[in-house]
Motif scaffolding. Structure first.
Motif, PDB file in Angstrom:
ATOM      1  N   MET A  95      -7.578 -38.605  -7.191  1.00 53.82           N
ATOM      2  CA  MET A  95      -6.889 -39.738  -7.821  1.00 53.82           C
ATOM      3  C   MET A  95      -7.770 -40.366  -8.896  1.00 53.82           C
ATOM      4  SD  MET A  95      -3.768 -40.553  -7.005  1.00 53.82           S
ATOM      5  CE  MET A  95      -3.776 -42.287  -7.439  1.00 53.82           C
ATOM      6  N   LYS A  96      -9.074 -40.465  -8.631  1.00 52.21           N
ATOM      7  CA  LYS A  96      -9.978 -41.078  -9.599  1.00 52.21           C
ATOM      8  C   LYS A  96      -9.987 -40.297 -10.901  1.00 52.21           C
ATOM      9  CE  LYS A  96     -14.803 -42.355 -10.380  1.00 52.21           C
ATOM     10  NZ  LYS A  96     -16.175 -42.375  -9.809  1.00 52.21           N
ATOM     11  N   ARG A  97     -10.125 -38.971 -10.807  1.00 47.76           N
ATOM     12  CA  ARG A  97     -10.160 -38.157 -12.021  1.00 47.76           C
ATOM     13  C   ARG A  97      -8.819 -38.208 -12.750  1.00 47.76           C
ATOM     14  NH1 ARG A  97     -11.499 -31.634 -12.443  1.00 47.76           N
ATOM     15  NH2 ARG A  97     -11.103 -31.474 -14.694  1.00 47.76           N
ATOM     16  N   SER A  98      -7.734 -38.173 -11.998  1.00 46.28           N
ATOM     17  CA  SER A  98      -6.404 -38.232 -12.616  1.00 46.28           C
ATOM     18  C   SER A  98      -6.210 -39.537 -13.370  1.00 46.28           C
ATOM     19  CB  SER A  98      -5.328 -38.077 -11.536  1.00 46.28           C
ATOM     20  OG  SER A  98      -5.471 -36.869 -10.835  1.00 46.28           O
TER      21      SER A  98
ATOM     22  N   VAL B 179     -12.265 -45.713  -3.812  1.00 50.12           N
ATOM     23  CA  VAL B 179     -12.718 -46.077  -2.460  1.00 50.12           C
ATOM     24  C   VAL B 179     -11.604 -45.837  -1.453  1.00 50.12           C
ATOM     25  CG1 VAL B 179     -13.436 -47.997  -1.000  1.00 50.12           C
ATOM     26  CG2 VAL B 179     -14.408 -47.745  -3.272  1.00 50.12           C
ATOM     27  N   GLY B 180     -10.389 -46.233  -1.808  1.00 49.38           N
ATOM     28  CA  GLY B 180      -9.264 -46.020  -0.902  1.00 49.38           C
ATOM     29  C   GLY B 180      -9.005 -44.558  -0.623  1.00 49.38           C
ATOM     30  N   GLU B 181      -9.184 -43.708  -1.632  1.00 51.15           N
ATOM     31  CA  GLU B 181      -8.983 -42.272  -1.444  1.00 51.15           C
ATOM     32  C   GLU B 181     -10.048 -41.691  -0.527  1.00 51.15           C
ATOM     33  OE1 GLU B 181      -7.971 -38.461  -4.307  1.00 51.15           O
ATOM     34  OE2 GLU B 181      -9.365 -39.987  -5.013  1.00 51.15           O
ATOM     35  N   ALA B 182     -11.264 -42.236  -0.610  1.00 48.53           N
ATOM     36  CA  ALA B 182     -12.375 -41.710   0.194  1.00 48.53           C
ATOM     37  C   ALA B 182     -12.263 -42.095   1.666  1.00 48.53           C
ATOM     38  CB  ALA B 182     -13.704 -42.195  -0.373  1.00 48.53           C
TER      39      ALA B 182
ATOM     40  N   THR C   9       9.469 -27.055  10.572  1.00 51.57           N
ATOM     41  CA  THR C   9       8.078 -26.933  10.134  1.00 51.57           C
ATOM     42  C   THR C   9       7.938 -27.539   8.750  1.00 51.57           C
ATOM     43  OG1 THR C   9       7.822 -24.898  11.407  1.00 51.57           O
ATOM     44  CG2 THR C   9       6.198 -25.320   9.669  1.00 51.57           C
ATOM     45  N   PHE C  10       6.853 -28.284   8.550  1.00 50.95           N
ATOM     46  CA  PHE C  10       6.629 -28.968   7.270  1.00 50.95           C
ATOM     47  C   PHE C  10       5.308 -28.486   6.676  1.00 50.95           C
ATOM     48  CE2 PHE C  10       9.219 -31.720   9.881  1.00 50.95           C
ATOM     49  CZ  PHE C  10      10.220 -32.141   9.009  1.00 50.95           C
ATOM     50  N   ALA C  11       5.373 -28.103   5.414  1.00 55.71           N
ATOM     51  CA  ALA C  11       4.156 -27.750   4.677  1.00 55.71           C
ATOM     52  C   ALA C  11       3.558 -29.028   4.097  1.00 55.71           C
ATOM     53  CB  ALA C  11       4.481 -26.761   3.559  1.00 55.71           C
ATOM     54  N   TYR C  12       2.221 -29.148   4.157  1.00 54.03           N
ATOM     55  CA  TYR C  12       1.597 -30.388   3.699  1.00 54.03           C
ATOM     56  C   TYR C  12       0.341 -30.091   2.893  1.00 54.03           C
ATOM     57  CZ  TYR C  12      -1.802 -29.703   7.473  1.00 54.03           C
ATOM     58  OH  TYR C  12      -2.774 -29.183   8.290  1.00 54.03           O
ATOM     59  N   LYS C  13      -0.052 -31.091   2.137  1.00 54.55           N
ATOM     60  CA  LYS C  13      -1.328 -31.080   1.427  1.00 54.55           C
ATOM     61  C   LYS C  13      -1.953 -32.448   1.644  1.00 54.55           C
ATOM     62  CE  LYS C  13      -1.660 -29.415  -2.764  1.00 54.55           C
ATOM     63  NZ  LYS C  13      -1.567 -29.304  -4.259  1.00 54.55           N
ATOM     64  N   ILE C  14      -3.166 -32.498   2.172  1.00 49.51           N
ATOM     65  CA  ILE C  14      -3.840 -33.763   2.446  1.00 49.51           C
ATOM     66  C   ILE C  14      -5.237 -33.730   1.852  1.00 49.51           C
ATOM     67  CG2 ILE C  14      -2.568 -34.147   4.595  1.00 49.51           C
ATOM     68  CD1 ILE C  14      -5.109 -33.312   6.104  1.00 49.51           C
ATOM     69  N   ARG C  15      -5.816 -34.929   1.691  1.00 50.25           N
ATOM     70  CA  ARG C  15      -7.217 -35.040   1.291  1.00 50.25           C
ATOM     71  C   ARG C  15      -7.962 -35.708   2.443  1.00 50.25           C
ATOM     72  NH1 ARG C  15      -9.920 -34.441  -3.236  1.00 50.25           N
ATOM     73  NH2 ARG C  15      -8.001 -34.192  -4.412  1.00 50.25           N
ATOM     74  N   LYS C  16      -8.940 -35.003   2.975  1.00 49.39           N
ATOM     75  CA  LYS C  16      -9.681 -35.492   4.129  1.00 49.39           C
ATOM     76  C   LYS C  16     -11.156 -35.232   3.913  1.00 49.39           C
ATOM     77  CE  LYS C  16      -9.490 -35.375   9.191  1.00 49.39           C
ATOM     78  NZ  LYS C  16      -8.843 -34.744  10.365  1.00 49.39           N
ATOM     79  N   ASN C  17     -11.958 -36.301   4.092  1.00 46.78           N
ATOM     80  CA  ASN C  17     -13.405 -36.209   3.883  1.00 46.78           C
ATOM     81  C   ASN C  17     -13.750 -35.715   2.476  1.00 46.78           C
ATOM     82  OD1 ASN C  17     -13.848 -36.997   6.576  1.00 46.78           O
ATOM     83  ND2 ASN C  17     -13.703 -34.874   7.290  1.00 46.78           N
ATOM     84  N   GLY C  18     -12.940 -36.161   1.501  1.00 43.40           N
ATOM     85  CA  GLY C  18     -13.201 -35.808   0.116  1.00 43.40           C
ATOM     86  C   GLY C  18     -12.752 -34.416  -0.289  1.00 43.40           C
TER      87      GLY C  18
ATOM     88  N   GLY D 244      -6.291 -38.442   7.348  1.00 44.05           N
ATOM     89  CA  GLY D 244      -6.144 -37.811   6.041  1.00 44.05           C
ATOM     90  C   GLY D 244      -5.274 -38.633   5.112  1.00 44.05           C
ATOM     91  N   ILE D 245      -5.449 -38.401   3.820  1.00 41.69           N
ATOM     92  CA  ILE D 245      -4.602 -39.019   2.803  1.00 41.69           C
ATOM     93  C   ILE D 245      -3.517 -38.011   2.444  1.00 41.69           C
ATOM     94  CG2 ILE D 245      -4.523 -39.985   0.481  1.00 41.69           C
ATOM     95  CD1 ILE D 245      -7.460 -40.661   0.775  1.00 41.69           C
ATOM     96  N   LEU D 246      -2.292 -38.348   2.715  1.00 38.84           N
ATOM     97  CA  LEU D 246      -1.187 -37.423   2.530  1.00 38.84           C
ATOM     98  C   LEU D 246      -0.854 -37.306   1.048  1.00 38.84           C
ATOM     99  CD1 LEU D 246       0.741 -35.629   4.069  1.00 38.84           C
ATOM    100  CD2 LEU D 246       2.306 -37.566   4.284  1.00 38.84           C
ATOM    101  N   LEU D 247      -1.057 -36.131   0.478  1.00 42.15           N
ATOM    102  CA  LEU D 247      -0.759 -35.888  -0.925  1.00 42.15           C
ATOM    103  C   LEU D 247       0.661 -35.360  -1.118  1.00 42.15           C
ATOM    104  CD1 LEU D 247      -4.103 -34.171  -2.029  1.00 42.15           C
ATOM    105  CD2 LEU D 247      -3.476 -36.579  -2.190  1.00 42.15           C
ATOM    106  N   GLN D 248       1.099 -34.463  -0.205  1.00 39.81           N
ATOM    107  CA  GLN D 248       2.412 -33.858  -0.350  1.00 39.81           C
ATOM    108  C   GLN D 248       2.864 -33.328   0.999  1.00 39.81           C
ATOM    109  OE1 GLN D 248       2.518 -30.690  -3.183  1.00 39.81           O
ATOM    110  NE2 GLN D 248       4.698 -30.290  -2.951  1.00 39.81           N
ATOM    111  N   ILE D 249       4.162 -33.453   1.296  1.00 42.10           N
ATOM    112  CA  ILE D 249       4.723 -32.893   2.513  1.00 42.10           C
ATOM    113  C   ILE D 249       6.184 -32.563   2.262  1.00 42.10           C
ATOM    114  CG2 ILE D 249       5.302 -35.164   3.473  1.00 42.10           C
ATOM    115  CD1 ILE D 249       4.696 -33.954   6.255  1.00 42.10           C
TER     116      ILE D 249
END
Length: 415
Positions: A123-126, A144-147, A3-12, A36-41
């Motif tokens: 990502m934009k704010r960072s 734009v790519g993140e969105a 099992t993998f824990a993940y963090k993604i960004r989807k639809n903002g 989704g944009i994979l932030l962490q897994i």
């Protein structure tokens, strides 16, 4: 099955959860396929390593470290990020990997960005908080790519855009490097003649001038020598004063725009300045539109990156026309860009009907770059002989005046 824990960004929005998959790569691929944009897994049993990497993020970047980061380093790091994301590496891991491979100063930036993204920042704010020096265009593309889930493509777009801008500047620098060296050598030779050679010649001429009348070139040389000895120190101060006035005047936006407009009409150099600005605005606008950035946002970003303030003001006029419902071609037609870059007006007018404005603008950029390369090469070849003629004229005039003085002395002695 692990099992993998993940963090993604989807639809903002940032989402966390867990997923079962045969491997880390399979889990990453499945999450990316869902849009989704994979932030962490990570596997749920190995959480300590991720936390330790976050705590390793160094302190804030100071001004001296910022100066140590070159455009080339940023360009390379963006390419590395694009390659890692295309290989299925999570964005967190990619940022930390690039941070460890980059220079110490840039590495600190990427590790702090990774820390903020881990905390849920976009990502934009960072980037705006930790890497504003990347430029508004680069940050806009990444936003734009993140969105829309195309971060890898936007990193590559941004890198390519920076590369093209760097190549344009490099062409100009390379073309004028040798003439610049020749210029400083010429100034050195002129200084040697005035300080060491001319006084000895003038000592002889002055003695002879007491008894006979010297020819006009010799008298001109004597007057020039007297002027240099009387006001030479003030002449040395003139270039720094002019440079200081120039930079001080550019702090006024209206004066700066008028100065940049006047630079476009300087003989020989004006057309090169125009081609450079034409290539920059059409290239940047075309790349932004092609990447999916809204036209109004793209025009605003282009306005901010143009070094020539007159061109920036014209882009602002185009943006106002488009905001009021006009087309891009009508906006161009309402500005001086229609005269400075008529090819852009004609190609954008045609491409608006077929929906290929981005391709048309990039074609205009390629053409302007070719014209700039050709013009800069011609200027480089013209500067060298002009400098040789200048220093040769100085040396020739001094010895011609001295020769006439010798003849006048000889004739006087013979008479």
């Amino acid at each position: 099955m692990p099992t993998f824990a993940y963090k993604i960004r989807k639809n903002g929005r940032t989402q966390v959860g867990s997923i079962e998959a045969e491997s880390l790569h399979a889990a990453s691929r499945q999450l990316r396929q869902d849009g989704g944009i994979l932030l962490q897994i990570r596997q749920e049993t190995s959480s300590s390593a991720s936390r330790s990497s976050a705590s390793a993020a160094p302190g804030a970047l100071d001004g001296l470290q910022r100066l140590m980061i070159s455009k080339g380093q940023i360009e390379l790091s963006l390419r590395q990020l694009a390659s890692l994301l295309r290989a299925g590496v999570p964005i967190m891991t990619a940022l930390e990997a690039v941070g460890t491979q980059s220079s110490p100063a840039l590495g600190k930036v990427y590790l702090r960005i990774a820390q903020k993204v881990r905390l849920g920042y976009s990502m934009k704010r960072s980037l705006q908080e930790e890497a504003a020096f990347f430029g508004d265009v680069t940050i806009g593309l990444i936003d734009v790519g993140e969105a829309n889930g195309t971060l890898d493509e936007m990193f590559l777009y941004a890198s390519n855009l920076m590369e093209r801008g760097r190549k344009i500047k490099s062409q100009i620098v390379q073309a004028f490097t040798y003439p610049g060296i020749v210029f400083f050598v010429a100034m050195g030779v002129s200084y040697f003649l005035v300080v060491h050679v001319l006084p000895k010649i003038m000592e002889f001429i002055t003695k002879q001038a007491k008894s006979i009348e010297m020819p006009l070139p010799t008298r001109m040389l004597m007057a020039t020598n007297d002027f240099l000895w009387a006001y030479g120190a003030y002449l040395v101060l003139i270039p720094p004063i002019i440079i200081a006035i120039f930079f001080f005047a550019r702090k006024n936006p209206e004066v700066c725009e008028k100065m940049d407009y006047a630079m476009l009409y300087i003989p020989l150099l004006g057309k090169a300045f125009r081609e450079h600005s034409n290539a920059m605005w059409s290239q940047t606008l075309g790349a932004l539109i092609k990447s999916g950035v809204d036209v109004l946002v793209a025009l605003e970003l282009v306005e901010g990156v143009l070094g020539n303030k007159h061109y920036a003001s014209q882009i602002r006029i185009i943006r106002n026309v488009v905001r009021q419902g006009g087309s891009l071609s009508k906006g161009i037609q309402a500005t001086t860009l229609a005269r400075f870059c008529p090819m852009a007006l004609s190609m954008v007018s045609v491409s608006e009907q077929s929906g290929s404005v981005d391709t048309a603008l990039l074609s205009v950029a390629d053409y302007c770059e070719e014209q700039l390369t050709r013009r800069v090469a011609i200027l480089g070849k013209l500067v060298e002989p002009a400098l040789f003629a200048f220093i040769g004229g100085i040396v020739g005039f001094i010895y011609f005046a001295f020769f006439l003085a010798m003849l006048a002395t000889t004739h006087s002695a013979a008479g």
